[in-house]
Write a protein that holds these residues in place. Sequence first.
Motif, PDB file in Angstrom:
ATOM      1  N   HIS A 103     -20.849   1.255  23.961  1.00 49.03           N
ATOM      2  CA  HIS A 103     -20.785   2.300  24.979  1.00 49.03           C
ATOM      3  C   HIS A 103     -19.725   2.013  26.039  1.00 49.03           C
ATOM      4  CE1 HIS A 103     -24.927   2.646  23.354  1.00 49.03           C
ATOM      5  NE2 HIS A 103     -24.693   3.930  23.476  1.00 49.03           N
ATOM      6  N   GLY A 104     -19.170   0.797  26.017  1.00 49.47           N
ATOM      7  CA  GLY A 104     -18.177   0.449  27.025  1.00 49.47           C
ATOM      8  C   GLY A 104     -18.771   0.223  28.398  1.00 49.47           C
ATOM      9  N   LEU A 105     -20.094   0.031  28.470  1.00 48.94           N
ATOM     10  CA  LEU A 105     -20.757  -0.149  29.767  1.00 48.94           C
ATOM     11  C   LEU A 105     -20.898  -1.622  30.144  1.00 48.94           C
ATOM     12  CD1 LEU A 105     -23.608   2.508  29.377  1.00 48.94           C
ATOM     13  CD2 LEU A 105     -21.385   2.773  30.484  1.00 48.94           C
ATOM     14  N   ARG A 106     -20.848  -2.515  29.135  1.00 47.69           N
ATOM     15  CA  ARG A 106     -20.961  -3.955  29.392  1.00 47.69           C
ATOM     16  C   ARG A 106     -19.864  -4.682  28.619  1.00 47.69           C
ATOM     17  NH1 ARG A 106     -24.828  -6.451  27.173  1.00 47.69           N
ATOM     18  NH2 ARG A 106     -25.402  -4.850  25.656  1.00 47.69           N
ATOM     19  N   PRO A 107     -19.208  -5.663  29.237  1.00 46.80           N
ATOM     20  CA  PRO A 107     -18.126  -6.376  28.541  1.00 46.80           C
ATOM     21  C   PRO A 107     -18.616  -7.142  27.314  1.00 46.80           C
ATOM     22  CG  PRO A 107     -18.665  -7.430  30.651  1.00 46.80           C
ATOM     23  CD  PRO A 107     -19.371  -6.119  30.636  1.00 46.80           C
ATOM     24  N   GLU A 108     -19.913  -7.503  27.302  1.00 47.83           N
ATOM     25  CA  GLU A 108     -20.444  -8.278  26.175  1.00 47.83           C
ATOM     26  C   GLU A 108     -20.637  -7.434  24.920  1.00 47.83           C
ATOM     27  OE1 GLU A 108     -22.074  -7.663  28.959  1.00 47.83           O
ATOM     28  OE2 GLU A 108     -22.321  -9.521  30.116  1.00 47.83           O
ATOM     29  N   ALA A 109     -20.627  -6.108  25.066  1.00 43.43           N
ATOM     30  CA  ALA A 109     -20.977  -5.228  23.945  1.00 43.43           C
ATOM     31  C   ALA A 109     -20.060  -5.429  22.743  1.00 43.43           C
ATOM     32  CB  ALA A 109     -20.944  -3.772  24.399  1.00 43.43           C
ATOM     33  N   LYS A 110     -18.775  -5.671  22.993  1.00 43.07           N
ATOM     34  CA  LYS A 110     -17.830  -5.840  21.890  1.00 43.07           C
ATOM     35  C   LYS A 110     -18.201  -7.046  21.034  1.00 43.07           C
ATOM     36  CE  LYS A 110     -12.867  -6.111  20.946  1.00 43.07           C
ATOM     37  NZ  LYS A 110     -11.505  -6.160  21.561  1.00 43.07           N
ATOM     38  N   ASP A 111     -18.555  -8.163  21.693  1.00 45.15           N
ATOM     39  CA  ASP A 111     -18.952  -9.368  20.960  1.00 45.15           C
ATOM     40  C   ASP A 111     -20.278  -9.161  20.235  1.00 45.15           C
ATOM     41  OD1 ASP A 111     -16.692 -10.681  21.825  1.00 45.15           O
ATOM     42  OD2 ASP A 111     -17.683 -11.564  23.576  1.00 45.15           O
ATOM     43  N   HIS A 127     -20.171  -2.391   7.648  1.00 44.90           N
ATOM     44  CA  HIS A 127     -20.478  -2.219   9.071  1.00 44.90           C
ATOM     45  C   HIS A 127     -19.356  -1.470   9.766  1.00 44.90           C
ATOM     46  CE1 HIS A 127     -20.318  -3.392  13.358  1.00 44.90           C
ATOM     47  NE2 HIS A 127     -21.635  -3.339  13.282  1.00 44.90           N
ATOM     48  N   ALA A 128     -19.733  -0.646  10.740  1.00 40.67           N
ATOM     49  CA  ALA A 128     -18.750   0.073  11.557  1.00 40.67           C
ATOM     50  C   ALA A 128     -19.150  -0.028  13.018  1.00 40.67           C
ATOM     51  CB  ALA A 128     -18.668   1.536  11.137  1.00 40.67           C
ATOM     52  N   THR A 129     -18.173  -0.284  13.882  1.00 38.36           N
ATOM     53  CA  THR A 129     -18.394  -0.242  15.328  1.00 38.36           C
ATOM     54  C   THR A 129     -17.892   1.098  15.844  1.00 38.36           C
ATOM     55  OG1 THR A 129     -18.190  -2.639  15.606  1.00 38.36           O
ATOM     56  CG2 THR A 129     -17.820  -1.269  17.551  1.00 38.36           C
ATOM     57  N   LEU A 130     -18.774   1.857  16.465  1.00 38.10           N
ATOM     58  CA  LEU A 130     -18.443   3.181  16.988  1.00 38.10           C
ATOM     59  C   LEU A 130     -18.290   3.065  18.499  1.00 38.10           C
ATOM     60  CD1 LEU A 130     -21.171   5.132  14.968  1.00 38.10           C
ATOM     61  CD2 LEU A 130     -18.865   4.489  14.236  1.00 38.10           C
ATOM     62  N   THR A 131     -17.146   3.465  19.014  1.00 39.48           N
ATOM     63  CA  THR A 131     -16.837   3.268  20.432  1.00 39.48           C
ATOM     64  C   THR A 131     -16.890   4.583  21.187  1.00 39.48           C
ATOM     65  OG1 THR A 131     -15.396   1.425  19.831  1.00 39.48           O
ATOM     66  CG2 THR A 131     -15.174   2.315  22.052  1.00 39.48           C
ATOM     67  N   TRP A 132     -17.572   4.549  22.318  1.00 35.23           N
ATOM     68  CA  TRP A 132     -17.676   5.734  23.184  1.00 35.23           C
ATOM     69  C   TRP A 132     -16.617   5.654  24.272  1.00 35.23           C
ATOM     70  CZ3 TRP A 132     -21.438   6.471  27.779  1.00 35.23           C
ATOM     71  CH2 TRP A 132     -21.375   7.793  28.238  1.00 35.23           C
ATOM     72  N   ARG A 133     -15.787   6.673  24.340  1.00 34.98           N
ATOM     73  CA  ARG A 133     -14.792   6.778  25.408  1.00 34.98           C
ATOM     74  C   ARG A 133     -15.431   7.568  26.535  1.00 34.98           C
ATOM     75  NH1 ARG A 133     -11.818   2.822  23.361  1.00 34.98           N
ATOM     76  NH2 ARG A 133     -11.254   3.237  21.188  1.00 34.98           N
ATOM     77  N   ASN A 134     -15.803   6.881  27.604  1.00 37.29           N
ATOM     78  CA  ASN A 134     -16.627   7.539  28.616  1.00 37.29           C
ATOM     79  C   ASN A 134     -16.072   7.353  30.012  1.00 37.29           C
ATOM     80  OD1 ASN A 134     -18.181   5.180  30.162  1.00 37.29           O
ATOM     81  ND2 ASN A 134     -17.906   4.587  28.031  1.00 37.29           N
ATOM     82  N   ASN A 135     -16.637   8.138  30.909  1.00 37.52           N
ATOM     83  CA  ASN A 135     -16.353   8.001  32.336  1.00 37.52           C
ATOM     84  C   ASN A 135     -17.513   7.223  32.955  1.00 37.52           C
ATOM     85  OD1 ASN A 135     -15.747   8.226  35.023  1.00 37.52           O
ATOM     86  ND2 ASN A 135     -16.045  10.442  35.142  1.00 37.52           N
ATOM     87  N   VAL A 136     -17.326   5.915  33.120  1.00 37.75           N
ATOM     88  CA  VAL A 136     -18.412   5.039  33.556  1.00 37.75           C
ATOM     89  C   VAL A 136     -18.950   5.434  34.925  1.00 37.75           C
ATOM     90  CG1 VAL A 136     -19.027   2.639  34.060  1.00 37.75           C
ATOM     91  CG2 VAL A 136     -17.484   3.159  32.173  1.00 37.75           C
ATOM     92  N   SER A 137     -18.115   6.053  35.749  1.00 38.77           N
ATOM     93  CA  SER A 137     -18.546   6.400  37.104  1.00 38.77           C
ATOM     94  C   SER A 137     -19.365   7.680  37.148  1.00 38.77           C
ATOM     95  CB  SER A 137     -17.313   6.562  38.006  1.00 38.77           C
ATOM     96  OG  SER A 137     -16.497   7.626  37.529  1.00 38.77           O
ATOM     97  N   ALA A 138     -19.503   8.352  36.015  1.00 39.42           N
ATOM     98  CA  ALA A 138     -20.234   9.620  36.001  1.00 39.42           C
ATOM     99  C   ALA A 138     -21.713   9.401  36.301  1.00 39.42           C
ATOM    100  CB  ALA A 138     -20.070  10.303  34.648  1.00 39.42           C
ATOM    101  N   SER A 139     -22.369  10.465  36.789  1.00 35.18           N
ATOM    102  CA  SER A 139     -23.789  10.365  37.110  1.00 35.18           C
ATOM    103  C   SER A 139     -24.627  10.416  35.840  1.00 35.18           C
ATOM    104  CB  SER A 139     -24.184  11.517  38.043  1.00 35.18           C
ATOM    105  OG  SER A 139     -23.942  12.760  37.408  1.00 35.18           O
ATOM    106  N   ASN A 140     -25.878   9.963  35.954  1.00 36.49           N
ATOM    107  CA  ASN A 140     -26.832   9.978  34.843  1.00 36.49           C
ATOM    108  C   ASN A 140     -26.241   9.316  33.602  1.00 36.49           C
ATOM    109  OD1 ASN A 140     -29.281  10.486  33.654  1.00 36.49           O
ATOM    110  ND2 ASN A 140     -28.836  12.619  33.159  1.00 36.49           N
ATOM    111  N   ILE A 141     -25.662   8.133  33.798  1.00 40.33           N
ATOM    112  CA  ILE A 141     -24.911   7.480  32.735  1.00 40.33           C
ATOM    113  C   ILE A 141     -25.796   7.087  31.558  1.00 40.33           C
ATOM    114  CG2 ILE A 141     -25.132   5.151  33.691  1.00 40.33           C
ATOM    115  CD1 ILE A 141     -21.990   6.663  32.049  1.00 40.33           C
TER     116      ILE A 141
END
Length: 486
Positions: A103-111, A127-141
């Motif tokens: 989700h790109g919300l924590r730096p550890e997620a990639k590992d 296996h596939a890693t699916l990455t979310w391109r998001n606006n982390v500062s958005a509300s109700n994350i």
Amino acid sequence: MPLARLMKNCWKNFQMRLLVCAKKYGLRSKVPNVDTTADSVKEAERPLDMHELSTAFKVLRPLNRLILAVSGGADSLALMILCHEWLIENSLSLSLYVASVDHGLRPEAKDECALVAELAAQRGLPHATLTWRNNVSASNIQARARDARYQLLSDYAKSLGCRSIAVAHHRDDQAETFIMRLLRGSGVTGLGAMRVKQPVGDLTLVRPLLDIPKSRLLASLRARDLQWIEDPSNHSDAYMRVRMRKLLPQLAQEGGDASRLAATARRLQRADAALDGVASVFFLRHMRPEPGCALSMDPADFMSLEEEFRLRLLRMMLVHVAGPAYPPREEKLIAIDAALLAMRETKIFDKRTMGGCCFDWSDGRVWIYRELGRNPRTILMQNNDPTDWHGLYTIHRPEVDQQLEVKLRDLGADGRALLTEAGLRFPAKATMCGSIPSGLIEALPSIWWENRPQYVIDWPEVASYAGVRVEIEKKNTRSVPNRGPM
């Protein structure tokens, strides 16, 4: 002989006879309030055996392909490991694919995704890693991240031609969900909590571990000397689910353990299915299908029902018209229901919106059609890939010049105006009513190129005028008999 001595002698004789019988027949006394804590702990620490796995995973047997959603946490890791072992043990031809979402919300997620990929590779699982391109500062994350996770998994499943995704919700999750919905005042449907199989658009979400305690999953991982990842958010009191999780031990002391709460949810699911069956009969008899997956109904028929069935009908309408989605809160359904009931006195119904649908009034009937919204959807149709339209239709690109920019979008007021200028009127035969809401026509899916609509669903004169043929598959959101021309 005094009465007291007589009773004492009788009691001694009774005790002696009881001991003789117990010794002779091997009877054991049943002592109330025996402390079974040790036995319970021992059971909780026992890994799942193959018989238990076969019972849990039997829901997967009819499948050919399955995506396992695995984050690296204990629950999803157990799902991957145990499902793979069950598959090998039974020599099944089911193809498993593992997917992790960053989700790109924590730096550890990639590992963490890389760790899952390594464990999957050790077992020969893609296996596939699916990455979310998001606006982390958005509300109700958190809610946005959850929605994005399911969308990414859904898109990945479709790319593989897979129609099922397995997630690792277990009995403790079910108990937490039940309590959360109880506190929110949910009705029968909501208190049924999570289902083992849940339709999500074209796909099915499967929860094979839903009746298994988390402790048994942890024990199964420990027995295999496997480590898992702990997400810090799972221990943060900022989230209601975590607070409910901490409440479970107190409820268990009063007899409300996860097993009983989950059993209550199952019973409510049974009641929910029975009520839905009755509501479905009314739906099929009294809801009239209209163009563009819309519906219309006689309000008098609707008002004749009890409130529970009226609310269920409203949910069914939303699914049929706007496509499968998470249903709105019951308070919103009650508000629409109250407005419809008020028509008995006022004879007036103001247009309302809910759950992506418009509730409108025309020609003595209530109409339910898809809401255009503030940002109407436009999809560029490329190659010959089928396009999903709100979970209602699968639409194929027409066989026209590949250089043309072909778009799928709502007809809109501008498209309707262009067709009117060309002398085309929406056909009266498309509905049994004398008039039709303009919003319904403008919400019809249409295919555009060269800055004008060339095809409109349920408006065949447009296709004839443009000389276009389009392959369309209408999805079965809810079967409604054709009671009139479409």
